[in-house]
Structures are given as C-alpha cells and as structure tokens.
Design an enzyme around this catalytic site. Structure first.
Site, mmCIF file in Angstrom:
data_model
loop_
_atom_site.group_PDB
_atom_site.id
_atom_site.type_symbol
_atom_site.label_atom_id
_atom_site.label_comp_id
_atom_site.label_asym_id
_atom_site.label_seq_id
_atom_site.Cartn_x
_atom_site.Cartn_y
_atom_site.Cartn_z
ATOM 1 N N GLN A 309 0.830 -1.205 0.000
ATOM 2 C CA GLN A 309 0.000 0.000 0.000
ATOM 3 C C GLN A 309 0.864 1.255 0.000
ATOM 4 O OE1 GLN A 309 -3.096 0.792 -0.375
ATOM 5 N NE2 GLN A 309 -2.925 2.950 0.234
ATOM 6 N N GLU A 310 1.973 1.210 0.728
ATOM 7 C CA GLU A 310 2.826 2.388 0.850
ATOM 8 C C GLU A 310 3.674 2.637 -0.395
ATOM 9 O OE1 GLU A 310 1.992 4.364 2.974
ATOM 10 O OE2 GLU A 310 2.764 4.016 4.986
ATOM 11 N N SER A 311 4.239 1.578 -0.958
ATOM 12 C CA SER A 311 5.229 1.794 -2.026
ATOM 13 C C SER A 311 5.111 0.842 -3.204
ATOM 14 C CB SER A 311 6.634 1.639 -1.440
ATOM 15 O OG SER A 311 6.861 0.279 -1.051
#
Length: 486
Positions: A309-311
């Site tokens: 989700q972040e990267s």
C-alpha cells in the site's frame, strides 16, 4: 450319551449369541437416540448449544460464531458451538440437539419444523460464471452449462424455486462444499457457473478476476437464526431483544463491516496487478518481511500488505513530502527507529514493523482485535495523536471509540475546521488513513489466500483460513468458557 465337550460348545455358543444380541441392541439404541428427541440442558441455567457453520467457510462462519458468543454474553450463559453442514441442521434442531442454529439461514424457506428469529442481514443470490463463456442472461441460458450449488444450502433453495419457472433447470449439488470453493472451480474452468450470494462473490473476485455476475436469481434473501418448532418462547423473545440491542448500539453494523466491509474495495484489475506483483516482486523481499515478523511478532503478510500500500514494494519510492522507502518512513520516524538509510529495503521493513508495534502499544489495551490492528495501521499513517482525536470525535457522537467501523467515520472529519479546531492535534488527512487501512485489509487477505506456500497447507475441502487479527480473535474464543463440539 452327551459328548464331553458339549457343555463347553453350548456355553461358547450361548456367550456368542448374547454378545451378538448386545451388539445389536447397542446399534438399535444408537439409531434410536440419533432419531429421537434429546434432553437439552436449560439454556438459561446451563449451556446454550448453538449450531454454526464449519470454520472452513471463512468470514461467514466466524461472523456467526461471534454473534453466538455475544448472544451468550447477553444471556449471561455459556455457549457450546456445534459445527454442522447445512443439510443436517433441520433434523438436528427437530431432534433437539441444539437450542438454535446461527448458520446464515434463509428465513423465507418454509420448514415446518423450524421457527426463525429476526433477520439480521439481506443478501442477493447470484449466478456467477467464468468470463470465458458466453454470459447467460436468463434461466433458459443455463441449459447445457455446468452449474453447481452447495447441497441443501440457501443457494440450492433458490434453484429449486427457479425450477418452477424453468422446469428443465439442472445443477450439480455439491455436498460439504461451500460457495467459495465452487467459485474457485468456476474460475479454474471445471464449472461454468455456480450460485452464490453477493458477499461470496465480492470476496472471491479479489482472487479470481475472471468471475462475473451473470444475473440475480430469486428475491433478496433475509438471513436469520433458526429455532426448533417448540422453542421456549422466552428464548425467542431474548433473541429478538438481542438483535434489537445490537442494531440500536451499532454493534451489528460494526460486525458486518469487520467481516465483509473491505472485500469489495478492489476492481478486478487492481487484484490482478497485486497478485502479479506478489508473484514477481515480493519474493525478492520476503525474507526481510519474515525477519521483521520474527523480531516484532507482527505477521509478515500484514507487513508486506502495508508495504505494498505504501510503495508497491518499491524500495526507492519517494513522495512529494519526502516520505521515502519501502515502508514510506518520514525523516522523524526514521530517526526514531535508528534508520541510517531509508532506501535500504531491509532497514525500512524492520523499522516499519517496529513502528507499527510502537503505535499499537500506545492504543488502549481494551480495544479488541481485529479493530486494534486496523487502528494501529491508521496510526502508522497519520500518527497516534490524530487517531486519538478521531476516537474522541467518535465518543462525542455517541458511538464506540473502540470500534474501527465507528472510528473510520470520524477520521473523515479531521480535515474539517468545525471538528479539528476542537481537537488537540488539529488538522489531519484522516480520509487517507481510512483508505490505507481498508486497502491493507484487502491486500493482506489477498496475500494470504494466494500465497503458494500457504495454499499447499490448506486442505482442498477447506479453501478458506483465517490469519493474523482474525485468528487472534478466534483463539480468544477457543480459550474462553465456550466449548466447540465436533
């Protein structure tokens, strides 16, 4: 003259005859007991016996288990859980093997031996097909297709009703097989179509993007608990009071969100992209996630879902606010976690895992799982202070500050002056945290269900397992006073 061994032979024959009679009597007694009414313990003074779906059916089964446990708490009585296939429930209740069945049953089905409690969920039954076949649009179009439904289920019931309109309708009834398993077979091509309800489909399409709804079948289904025909009126009244209570205080909506609220978030293309990257990119970093899990006690699949989700598992990712790396750490968080290089995948993953543990431990211990995990993820994104502000807003609104489903709504208010100006930590992009959590929930479940290593451990007849936050919840029940009866 009598033969010397005659008495011995006669005694042996007599003993053999007696043994056979005893065995036959035991068999007859067992059959008699299996088909006669049993004396149940008094539900208000002993134990409430509840039939529930097999745990292999996944979220639906755990949802019903939690409802049953909460009903026991409402009654101040112990609960015994009896796992049972749908086709055996009618006879079991008729023969008084349990006080009720909490098994996602259709209240519209006319079974004279049963009473139904209040409806707690409405779902649509649907014909789900493989996208590679010509899409059927009517019952007549199903002729010649390999169509299936779980035997003696709500899905087979709507097919029986549909047969009145289409007498030639044929299907395969699969015993001890849930709708999710049948949808897997549709996706793999061994079936053309299957009947499942909309919650089954929204869950399955995340793993099998080649599934599609052909059409709805029957009328929307009202799900309810079932009781024996001669149920104690006081128990029926208590069930009505219980459902009235959990509707009014929001518990029912929170439970529905907990088990079903995130499963329809992704479009098929998003699911396909995630699965593709899980196969091609994730293996490069899996050992780092496993190492971080061993160090922190967090599950590596959850950490990997958060990192995606972040990267999208890009160790060089950088945002316009200079948040960087696999776990998208701020400079402040990196310094706090003693990270020398935010673009080093291993350092970033281990630091992110430690930070998640840190914010989880800041949350009040009374917050139950899995809500605690979801709030920890929101804290990871926006900081613990802003999540506390959202919990304060939740409490002001008369909702439950320990429920993710309620707090999620309050997060959306943190960018509105009329709200954040009254709070200690001020403005926040709360909606961003809410989206992150729901996405991570979906990626986490996708990752567990598509993990090749885990798939080899899951028996074919049990296509769904619970992990991480949901497993912690189940373990809590298993160590409580509740007894699961096989």
């Amino acid at each position: 003259m009598k033969h010397p061994g005659w008495d011995f032979v006669q005694n042996v024959r007599m003993r053999t005859t007696i043994q056979r009679l005893r065995a036959a009597l035991a068999v007859c007694l067992a059959l008699l007991l299996a088909n006669c009414d049993l004396q149940l313990p008094a539900w208000h003074a002993g134990k409430l016996l509840v039939i529930v779906p097999d745990i292999s059916l996944g979220a639906e089964a755990v949802f019903e288990r939690e409802l049953a446990q909460r009903f026991g708490e409402y009654l101040h009585t112990r609960v015994g859980l009896i796992s049972m296939p749908p086709g055996e429930i009618d006879a079991a209740l008729r023969n008084h093997r349990a006080h009720l069945a909490a098994a996602s049953l259709r209240s519209e089905i006319s079974v004279t031996a049963l009473h139904y409690g209040p409806s707690y969920q409405t779902v649509r039954e649907q014909v789900i097909c493989n996208r590679d076949i010509a899409r059927p649009r009517t019952l007549a179009d199903l002729t010649g297709l390999k169509l299936a439904a779980p035997a003696d289920s709500a899905q087979e019931a709507v097919l029986r009703e549909a047969r009145k309109e289409a007498p030639g309708l044929q299907w395969q009834a699969h015993h001890r097989t849930g709708a999710r398993k049948l949808l897997q077979e549709v996706a793999e091509g061994s079936l053309d179509c299957a009947v499942a309800n909309e919650t089954h489909f929204t869950d399955a399409r995340n793993y099998y993007p080649n599934l599609a709804v052909a059409f709805d079948i029957g009328t929307p289904t009202q799900l309810a608990w079932a009781f024996p025909r001669d149920v104690d009126p006081a128990l029926m009244k208590a069930a009505q009071g219980f459902f009235d209570h959990i509707r009014e205080d929001g518990t029912l909506n929170r439970l529905l969100d907990r088990y079903y609220g995130y499963s329809d978030r992704f479009a098929p293309t998003e699911s396909s992209q995630f699965i593709a990257r899980a196969n091609s990119v994730l293996p490069r970093y899996r050992t780092f996630f496993e190492e971080a899990a061993a160090l922190t006690g967090e599950e590596w699949h959850l950490l990997a879902a958060l990192a995606y989700q972040e990267s999208q598992w890009n160790p060089l990712a950088t945002s316009f606010t200079n948040v960087r790396g696999m776990m998208m750490l701020t400079e402040e968080t990196a310094d706090r976690m003693n990270v020398a290089n935010r673009l080093d995948a291993r350092e970033s993953i281990i630091a992110g895992a430690k930070y998640l543990v840190l914010v989880r431990e800041q949350l009040p211990s009374r917050i139950p799982e899995p809500d605690r995990t979801w709030m920890a993820l929101a804290s990871y994104n926006q900081g613990y202070g802003h999540i506390e502000d959202a919990r304060i807003l939740t409490q002001r609104a008369g909702r439950n500050p320990d429920s993710w489903e309620d707090v999620k709504k309050s997060l959306l208010l943190l960018n509105q002056p009329g709200y954040y100006e009254t709070l200690k930590h001020g403005y926040a992009r709360g909606g961003e945290a809410a989206v992150l959590v729901e996405n991570v929930r979906g990626y986490y479940d996708l990752l567990k269900r598509t993990s090749q290593e885990e798939a080899q451990l899951i028996p074919e007849e049990s296509p769904y397992r619970l992990f991480g936050p949901m497993q912690r919840l189940l373990q809590r029940w298993e160590t409580s006073d509740a007894e699961t009866i096989k």
